[in-house]
Write an enzyme that holds these catalytic residues in place. Structure first.
Site, PDB file in Angstrom:
ATOM      1  N   CYS A  76      41.315  33.907  33.287  1.00 17.58           N
ATOM      2  CA  CYS A  76      41.388  32.627  34.031  1.00 17.58           C
ATOM      3  C   CYS A  76      40.592  31.700  33.153  1.00 17.58           C
ATOM      4  O   CYS A  76      40.914  31.203  32.005  1.00 17.58           O
ATOM      5  CB  CYS A  76      40.739  32.917  35.254  1.00 17.58           C
ATOM      6  SG  CYS A  76      41.032  31.517  36.547  1.00 17.58           S
ATOM      7  N   HIS A 163      44.566  37.213  37.420  1.00 14.04           N
ATOM      8  CA  HIS A 163      43.463  38.256  37.521  1.00 14.04           C
ATOM      9  C   HIS A 163      44.269  39.714  37.480  1.00 14.04           C
ATOM     10  O   HIS A 163      44.459  40.123  38.483  1.00 14.04           O
ATOM     11  CB  HIS A 163      42.782  37.788  38.871  1.00 14.04           C
ATOM     12  CG  HIS A 163      41.944  36.565  38.621  1.00 14.04           C
ATOM     13  ND1 HIS A 163      40.895  36.555  38.081  1.00 14.04           N
ATOM     14  CD2 HIS A 163      42.222  35.162  39.293  1.00 14.04           C
ATOM     15  CE1 HIS A 163      40.289  35.232  38.157  1.00 14.04           C
ATOM     16  NE2 HIS A 163      41.439  34.645  38.822  1.00 14.04           N
ATOM     17  N   GLU A 165      42.207  42.230  37.427  1.00  8.26           N
ATOM     18  CA  GLU A 165      41.431  43.218  37.846  1.00  8.26           C
ATOM     19  C   GLU A 165      41.434  43.300  39.488  1.00  8.26           C
ATOM     20  O   GLU A 165      40.699  44.061  39.874  1.00  8.26           O
ATOM     21  CB  GLU A 165      39.850  42.372  37.501  1.00  8.26           C
ATOM     22  CG  GLU A 165      39.519  41.643  38.338  1.00  8.26           C
ATOM     23  CD  GLU A 165      40.055  39.873  37.746  1.00  8.26           C
ATOM     24  OE1 GLU A 165      39.347  38.989  37.937  1.00  8.26           O
ATOM     25  OE2 GLU A 165      40.956  40.076  36.726  1.00  8.26           O
TER      26      GLU A 165
END
Length: 189
Positions: A76, A163, A165
Site C-alpha cells: 500500500c 493487502h 496480509e
C-alpha cells in the site's frame, strides 16, 4: 528474519502475524530506522515497508528502497513510496475506496507464482501510483487502478497496492511466501 518498517498502518501487526504463520521470523521497527541499522543485523534477509496514512512521514523508506541490496516489498503506502523514490508519480485515486477488488496478473512472475491470473484482494485506494518509474514493470492491475503491483527490472524490489496480509485477499499467503523465497527462505511444498 524479515524487518517490517512501521508506517503507521492498521495492518502492520497483521503482516508480522502472516509471516509467523509461514514460520518466517519477523520484527516490526519504526520507520525512522535507517538502512544502515537494518543491514547491521546479519539475520535480516528482507524488508517490508508497511502501509500507513501519510506519505510525508515515511520518507526514510525511500532511501531504503533506493539503496537496499536485500529484497524489499512495499505494501500500500510502501508500494507508493517505492515508486516515488524511483521517480514515479503518486496522487489521489480516481475511485477512492477501501474494498474488495479483482486483481489481474499480467503474466506469471516470481511474486505471483502459483497465483491465478485473476483473484480477489482487499485494497485501499486513497492514493495510488499513477506513473510507474521506467526501471519498474507492472505485474498486476485492477479495474480501478492500473498499477496494483510493480517489480524493479533488475533488483528484488516489489510493490503491491493491495493487502496480501489480510484474510480477504485470496492467495495473500502465497504472495508473501513468494517474497520470502526471494529473501532466501525455504518452504516444504
Amino acid at each position: 528474519m524479515i524487518v517490517i518498517l512501521n508506517n503507521g498502518g492498521q495492518y502492520v501487526h497483521r503482516i508480522q502475524r502472516s509471516l509467523k504463520y509461514l514460520e518466517v521470523p519477523a520484527k516490526i521497527v519504526p520507520n525512522s530506522t535507517t538502512l544502515e541499522e537494518i543491514i547491521a543485523d546479519s539475520e535480516i534477509k528482507g524488508i517490508i515497508l508497511s502501509g500507513g496514512p501519510d506519505i510525508t512521514k515515511a520518507t526514510n523508506c525511500e532511501n531504503i528502497a533506493l539503496n537496499s541490496e536485500i529484497p524489499v516489498l512495499g505494501i500500500c503506502l510502501g508500494h507508493q513510496l517505492i515508486s516515488k523514490a524511483y521517480g514515479g508519480h503518486v496522487s489521489r485515486a480516481d475511485s477512492e475506496e477501501y474494498a474488495s477488488i479483482t486483481i489481474y496478473v499480467k503474466e506469471e512472475n516470481d511474486l505471483f507464482k502459483g497465483v491465478p491470473s485473476k483473484f480477489t484482494a482487499w485494497a485501499s485506494h486513497m492514493d495510488e501510483v499513477k506513473v510507474t518509474p521506467g526501471c519498474f514493470e507492472i505485474l498486476a492491475y485492477s479495474d480501478i487502478c492500473g498499477v496494483e503491483s510493480i517489480k524493479h527490472k533488475e533488483k528484488s524490489i516489489y510493490g503491491v497496492q493491495f493487502h496480501p496480509e489480510v484474510s480477504h485477499t485470496e492467495y495473500g499467503d502465497v504472495i508473501l511466501k513468494n517474497f520470502c523465497k526471494k529473501c532466501g527462505f525455504e518452504f516444504e511444498e
